[in-house]
Design a protein around this motif. Structure first.
Motif, mmCIF file in Angstrom:
data_model
loop_
_atom_site.group_PDB
_atom_site.id
_atom_site.type_symbol
_atom_site.label_atom_id
_atom_site.label_comp_id
_atom_site.label_asym_id
_atom_site.label_seq_id
_atom_site.Cartn_x
_atom_site.Cartn_y
_atom_site.Cartn_z
ATOM 1 N N PHE A 87 46.185 33.766 41.517
ATOM 2 C CA PHE A 87 45.413 33.588 42.749
ATOM 3 C C PHE A 87 44.136 34.433 42.717
ATOM 4 O O PHE A 87 43.077 33.975 43.136
ATOM 5 C CB PHE A 87 46.245 33.948 43.978
ATOM 6 C CG PHE A 87 47.329 32.952 44.323
ATOM 7 C CD1 PHE A 87 47.514 31.780 43.607
ATOM 8 C CD2 PHE A 87 48.175 33.199 45.378
ATOM 9 C CE1 PHE A 87 48.506 30.863 43.943
ATOM 10 C CE2 PHE A 87 49.173 32.303 45.736
ATOM 11 C CZ PHE A 87 49.338 31.125 45.021
ATOM 12 N N HIS A 88 44.241 35.648 42.215
ATOM 13 C CA HIS A 88 43.082 36.529 42.132
ATOM 14 C C HIS A 88 42.068 36.002 41.121
ATOM 15 O O HIS A 88 40.862 35.951 41.399
ATOM 16 C CB HIS A 88 43.515 37.954 41.765
ATOM 17 C CG HIS A 88 42.390 38.921 41.748
ATOM 18 N ND1 HIS A 88 41.739 39.263 40.590
ATOM 19 C CD2 HIS A 88 41.780 39.604 42.748
ATOM 20 C CE1 HIS A 88 40.784 40.126 40.878
ATOM 21 N NE2 HIS A 88 40.784 40.349 42.176
ATOM 22 N N ASP A 89 42.535 35.596 39.952
ATOM 23 C CA ASP A 89 41.641 35.080 38.913
ATOM 24 C C ASP A 89 40.900 33.824 39.363
ATOM 25 O O ASP A 89 39.800 33.552 38.894
ATOM 26 C CB ASP A 89 42.415 34.780 37.628
ATOM 27 C CG ASP A 89 42.914 36.042 36.937
ATOM 28 O OD1 ASP A 89 42.452 37.156 37.285
ATOM 29 O OD2 ASP A 89 43.780 35.912 36.047
ATOM 30 N N ASN A 90 41.515 33.061 40.275
ATOM 31 C CA ASN A 90 40.914 31.821 40.760
ATOM 32 C C ASN A 90 40.257 31.988 42.130
ATOM 33 O O ASN A 90 39.997 31.008 42.833
ATOM 34 C CB ASN A 90 41.951 30.698 40.784
ATOM 35 C CG ASN A 90 42.254 30.210 39.391
ATOM 36 O OD1 ASN A 90 41.502 29.438 38.826
ATOM 37 N ND2 ASN A 90 43.343 30.690 38.823
ATOM 38 N N LEU A 91 40.016 33.245 42.522
ATOM 39 C CA LEU A 91 39.251 33.592 43.725
ATOM 40 C C LEU A 91 39.885 33.087 45.024
ATOM 41 O O LEU A 91 39.189 32.819 45.999
ATOM 42 C CB LEU A 91 37.810 33.089 43.613
ATOM 43 C CG LEU A 91 37.061 33.471 42.331
ATOM 44 C CD1 LEU A 91 35.666 32.871 42.341
ATOM 45 C CD2 LEU A 91 37.029 34.968 42.142
ATOM 46 N N LEU A 92 41.207 32.991 45.046
ATOM 47 C CA LEU A 92 41.911 32.627 46.270
ATOM 48 C C LEU A 92 42.196 33.869 47.113
ATOM 49 O O LEU A 92 42.250 33.806 48.335
ATOM 50 C CB LEU A 92 43.221 31.904 45.941
ATOM 51 C CG LEU A 92 44.049 31.420 47.117
ATOM 52 C CD1 LEU A 92 43.302 30.320 47.874
ATOM 53 C CD2 LEU A 92 45.397 30.901 46.645
ATOM 54 N N ILE A 93 42.385 35.002 46.449
ATOM 55 C CA ILE A 93 42.630 36.273 47.136
ATOM 56 C C ILE A 93 41.708 37.335 46.554
ATOM 57 O O ILE A 93 41.194 37.184 45.453
ATOM 58 C CB ILE A 93 44.108 36.731 47.009
ATOM 59 C CG1 ILE A 93 44.490 36.962 45.546
ATOM 60 C CG2 ILE A 93 45.039 35.740 47.672
ATOM 61 C CD1 ILE A 93 45.879 37.553 45.340
#
Length: 141
Positions: A57-63
């Motif tokens: 999620f972090h790597d894909n800019l969701l969080i």
């Protein structure tokens, strides 16, 4: 549920049942949350699965991540238009009483002029004090 699936797809994340479960739990938090908070809420999900999902999620800019000085990294869901650039960053508030951390998205981090040849990669701007709930217990003169 469809809305959560669409949010994952917009960030190029395949909406598996476990990812949707984790994202749904994350969406329930009204404050920034830690890995331990998620593990407590999702007792039936393997801890390494939660950790890997947070990284995805972090790597894909969701969080985005927040280092509030508590020793445990906190996480918060990004707004739909956030791309986690320096311009998207906002202030965070850590309550000294309840230890909760909140995103203050309406307060942008002020521009900072760095010396020549310095390259900015991230900013951590955390204010500390008492949140609106905890400040109700403080006597005022």
């Amino acid at each position: 549920m469809k809305d959560l699936e669409e949010k994952l797809l917009r960030r190029n994340i395949k909406p598996t049942s476990v990812r949707l479960l984790i994202f749904r739990r994350m969406s329930d938090f009204k404050k920034a949350f830690s890995l331990t908070d998620l593990e407590t809420e999702l007792e039936t999900v393997n801890k390494s699965t939660i950790f890997r999902t947070l990284n995805l999620f972090h790597d894909n800019l969701l969080i985005h991540t927040i280092d509030d000085g508590s020793g445990a990294m906190k996480y918060s869901i990004c707004s739909d238009n956030c791309m986690c650039t320096v311009g998207d960053l906002h202030v965070h508030f850590n309550c000294n009483r309840c230890k909760n951390t909140f995103c203050l998205e309406s307060i942008a981090i002020p521009p900072i002029q760095l010396p020549d040849k310095f390259l900015l990669e991230s900013i951590n701007f955390v204010m500390k004090g008492m949140c609106n709930e905890c400040s109700r217990f403080v006597k005022t003169k």
